[in-house]
Every structure is written in structure tokens, then in C-alpha cells.
Design a protein around this motif. Sequence first.
Motif, PDB file in Angstrom:
ATOM      1  N   ASN A   1      26.772  32.246  59.675  1.00 43.15           N
ATOM      2  CA  ASN A   1      25.694  31.617  59.151  1.00 43.15           C
ATOM      3  C   ASN A   1      24.937  31.314  59.461  1.00 43.15           C
ATOM      4  N   ARG A   2      24.698  31.124  61.140  1.00 41.30           N
ATOM      5  CA  ARG A   2      23.053  30.009  61.997  1.00 41.30           C
ATOM      6  C   ARG A   2      22.111  31.673  61.457  1.00 41.30           C
ATOM      7  N   VAL A   3      23.051  32.492  62.395  1.00 44.95           N
ATOM      8  CA  VAL A   3      21.298  33.507  62.081  1.00 44.95           C
ATOM      9  C   VAL A   3      21.823  34.513  61.270  1.00 44.95           C
ATOM     10  N   PHE A   4      22.471  34.217  60.120  1.00 46.57           N
ATOM     11  CA  PHE A   4      22.485  35.617  58.933  1.00 46.57           C
ATOM     12  C   PHE A   4      22.245  35.162  57.696  1.00 46.57           C
ATOM     13  N   GLY A   5      22.566  33.926  57.214  1.00 45.63           N
ATOM     14  CA  GLY A   5      23.015  33.010  56.443  1.00 45.63           C
ATOM     15  C   GLY A   5      21.369  32.726  55.703  1.00 45.63           C
ATOM     16  N   ILE A   6      21.931  32.696  54.083  1.00 42.12           N
ATOM     17  CA  ILE A   6      20.266  32.634  53.470  1.00 42.12           C
ATOM     18  C   ILE A   6      20.903  31.310  53.488  1.00 42.12           C
ATOM     19  N   THR A   7      19.414  30.271  53.490  1.00 41.71           N
ATOM     20  CA  THR A   7      19.951  28.676  53.334  1.00 41.71           C
ATOM     21  C   THR A   7      18.526  28.552  53.462  1.00 41.71           C
ATOM     22  N   ARG A   8      18.006  27.211  52.629  1.00 42.27           N
ATOM     23  CA  ARG A   8      16.900  26.249  51.932  1.00 42.27           C
ATOM     24  C   ARG A   8      16.072  26.824  52.671  1.00 42.27           C
ATOM     25  N   GLU A   9      15.829  26.392  53.708  1.00 41.35           N
ATOM     26  CA  GLU A   9      15.295  26.496  55.212  1.00 41.35           C
ATOM     27  C   GLU A   9      14.351  27.551  54.693  1.00 41.35           C
ATOM     28  N   ARG A  10      15.025  28.518  55.148  1.00 36.61           N
ATOM     29  CA  ARG A  10      14.952  30.619  55.107  1.00 36.61           C
ATOM     30  C   ARG A  10      14.103  30.440  53.901  1.00 36.61           C
ATOM     31  N   VAL A  11      14.401  30.071  52.429  1.00 39.66           N
ATOM     32  CA  VAL A  11      13.950  30.984  51.929  1.00 39.66           C
ATOM     33  C   VAL A  11      12.906  29.998  51.007  1.00 39.66           C
ATOM     34  N   GLU A  12      12.717  28.764  51.550  1.00 41.30           N
ATOM     35  CA  GLU A  12      11.531  28.240  51.758  1.00 41.30           C
ATOM     36  C   GLU A  12      10.235  27.878  52.268  1.00 41.30           C
ATOM     37  N   ARG A  13      10.528  29.650  53.011  1.00 40.95           N
ATOM     38  CA  ARG A  13       9.759  29.470  53.721  1.00 40.95           C
ATOM     39  C   ARG A  13       9.376  31.158  54.072  1.00 40.95           C
ATOM     40  N   ALA A  14       9.591  31.162  52.524  1.00 35.28           N
ATOM     41  CA  ALA A  14       9.267  32.646  52.370  1.00 35.28           C
ATOM     42  C   ALA A  14       7.760  32.784  52.024  1.00 35.28           C
TER      43      ALA A  14
END
Lengths: 196, 320
Positions: free
Chosen positions: B245-258
Motif C-alpha cells: 500500500n505504501r509503494v503502490f497503493g492508490i491513495t487520496r494524496e496520490r490522486v490529488e497530486r495528479a
Amino acid sequence: MHAPRRQLVMDERAVERALARMARELVERNDGVAGLSLIGIHRRGIDLAERIADEIERAEGVRPPVGTLDITLYRDDLMAIGPRPVVGETRLPSGGVDGRAVVIVDDVAYTGRTARAAMDELADFGRPARIYLCVLIDRGGRELPIQPDVVGRVVDAAPGERVDVLVPEVDGRLAVELVPAEPPGAEPEPGTAEVP
Amino acid sequence: MIRASTSLGKDLIGLEPLNAEQIRAILDTAEPFKEISERAIKKVPVLRGKTIVNLFFEPSTRTRISFEFAEKRLSADTVNVAVSASSVQKGETLVDTARNLEAMRIDMVVIRHSASGAARFLAERIPSNVINAGDGRHEHPTQALLDMLTIRDRLGRLDGVRVCIVGDILHSRVARSNIWGLTRLGAEVAVCGPPTLLPPGIGELGVHVFSRIEAAIEWAEVLNVLRLQLERMKAGYVPTLREYNRVFGITRERVERAPRDLLILHPGPMNRGVEIDSDVADGPHSVILEQVTNGVAVRMAVLYLLAGGEPEKAESAKHG
């Protein structure tokens, strides 16, 4: 190329006059526009239904709701034919069909099987107070005990002949043409085939 | 009118053998079928009198239910056979099982099997139409079709769309079918996941490979997030679920940074907090439930296009 010679049955003005009269006849039969809904059979019946609704609005000041019906999935010969026909959109008129006087609008009445399928499909959507069948051309040749209520013109066509109703949205112009029987062995003209 | 080249033939085994026109014909046919599921009476008589067997050698809930809804909405008679618990344990082969069903006069078989190639094997041996509902690591064509329909509905096109498939690509028939289908319709496809879960030579299928999820998100318009099978951890492909989850998880932070609005797909069932966070799965970018809705329509389209039909009768029937 032995493309059969197409013969003009109705020109644009003739079709427009027929549709105007059919619109008046529908309103007269229904005793007004109240409760009236039109459903055009995919594809050319849709355009004709819109034109009849325009005529009704012009005469009565009220436009009846118009819907569309694709009867492909209710055809009685569907499993016997292939490749599968493309299925078009089915969209009920606003207000639905329950308790309404629903007018099924199609281009040509021939075997009666399209009207049979359309009535079966309508029955799955609800219970109209009554159903009218309205066609621009009645070419005879019925295989079922079904008769149209309102007809634009009766055309005497032999079994091998085809009556093509052309509408602007699909064909670019408004007309009715008679296509004579194809000589044996000739390739059928592409792109003019329609469901019965 | 569908031209002959778009005919699917007897079976749907995978998307690899299909051309762009055939795939497009399925997606275009699925569109009007969606409306049937919105009707008060969700049923049309297309497959009345046809018998369909859902032959599941692997447990599946959502795919089987989706097929069953599709079959019932087309008025077919359906029988569900969960074989893992019955005949196989008595040593009956796949073909014997199918021949027994055929002897009861069936018309179509929907098969799910853990062995790659099982669907084709069956299709070559029985006259019924065979639809692959997932065979081993090979293909799961209807899942890819519903993914493609969902993307096309939302973005209005597939040509040129950049889709990244994230997770366990190595074991995934969903990934494989998506790659075939999407590339055939002109989409750009990438994969992203731990190196242990990427098949060797994946680049030869014409896909980009990202080892970092941040780079994949930077590139993609669509993320198709695959389920991480928990067995993979036990088998040593990934160290821990938290690590994954830490390396490949699709998290809100990652989606918002897109850099752009992402479309998030997941074939289900989800491991919330592993490959996808609940914030994302239930968030505005997720189309996961639309996928489920579209799944029924796509399967109706496939059943409709495959069932019955003798081309030589088409011409005479057309002018009725």
C-alpha cells in the motif's frame, strides 16, 4: 451494375401534405391532443413521428410527447437471422405510456410483424389506454391480422418490390420511391435494407 | 446493419483474436442494452427458449451474477453449475462434464476455469456457443469490454486515451484482456507494479512499464487498479500488504497530486487499504459501480451477438 430503376411515388410536398392530413386525422380520432403520445419506430418512423408532432402543434398549439422504439429485440425472426442487427435507442415519450393514447408511427405497413413486435414491446412498458397504428405507406401484403388506423397513401406493390420512404435525417431528403424487383442473380443494393 | 466482418463467430474466448471492428460492435451494441436495465420490466424476449449453463470451476460471485442478470434480462433459461464441489472431485473431465450438459440440449456455456486455455479447449469440442468468463492467466474478455465501455462513456473516446493498469499484472487475465482490447482500439496502455508481479517481456505487447506509481499517475488519464490476491504475499511476491500500500497503493494524496482528473477503475472485489484506499474507491474519480452496471450491458451484448443466427438467412429475412 444492374441497379433497378427507382420510381418516384411521392415527392417532398406530397409527403408533407400527407403528414399534415394524418396529424389532423389523429387529433380528430382522439378528440383533441389530450392524452395523445407518439412513438416512432426506429429509424425512419422517428422522423415521421416528429413531423406529425410538428403538424399537430401547428394546428392545435400543443405538441404531443414523442418517443422512440427499436423493435429489433422483439422480432419473431431474430434468432433465424444473422449477423445480428444493430439495436437502436428506445426512449419512452415523457409521461410514459400508462393510460395514454399511444400512436405507433412507422414508414411502411407490410407484413404487420413490426406492428406486432411494437405492441408486444409497449405492453412490457405499461398499459396504454389505446394504441393507434399510423403509417405513411400501406403497401399491403399483411401476414398478421393487423391494420393501420391512419394511412398516408396506399401503394400497390408486388412481393418482390420494395417501397422506400426517405427522410432527411437518414437519407438527406423527403420522398417515397418504389424499387422494382431485382433481376435474378443481381446483388442486392447495399445500405437500403430495413427491418420488416 | 453490422457487416460480416464484425460477426463474432461461435465463441468469445478472448479479445486477442478480435479486430477493432468486432470489439467496437460489442461496445456499440452494449449502449442500447443499458436502457433495458432501467425499465420497470427488465426483460426483452431475445433469448426466449435458449438454455445457458454458467459453468464455474472457480468460485466467482460478481461475474456469475452479472452473467446471470444479463441472461435473465434477455429471457434465457439459466442453470448455474459450480463444478469445484461436484463432479471434478469424482474425476470427471471438463469435456465429459460439458458433453453431459450438451446431452441435455443446451445452447450456450459461460465458463470460468483456473486453467489457461480451458475455454478454447471446450469451444473446440462442443457445438454450443462458449463464452470465456475467465480462464487462468489467459483472458477475461467481458471484464475488459466493460472496462473499455466505462472509459469510453466517461471520456467519449478510447483512441489515444492513456490507461495504466496497476498491480499484479503477472497473474492477471483482466490485465491481459485489457491490453489486447485497448491497444486494438488505439489506446495507449501502461502497466505499473512490483517487478516480481510484472511478466517478463511485457514491453513486447506494446505497453509502457512504470516501476514507480507516481510516474504512472503523472502519465495516465485512467488507472485500472487490480486486486492484490492475498495469496501473493504468502507466496513471497510482495513483502507485506502495508508495504504494498505504501509503494503502490492508490491513495487520496496520490490522486490529488495528479496533473489531471483521473478516472479510477477496479474490477473488484477490492482490498480497501491495500491496492486502493476507501477515500479513492468511494471518491469522485471512481467509476467502480458504473463498471458493475456496464458489466450487465456488455454481457447482454455478447450473448445477443453470439446467439443463434445463420448468416445465409439474413438477406431473405431483411425485407420482410
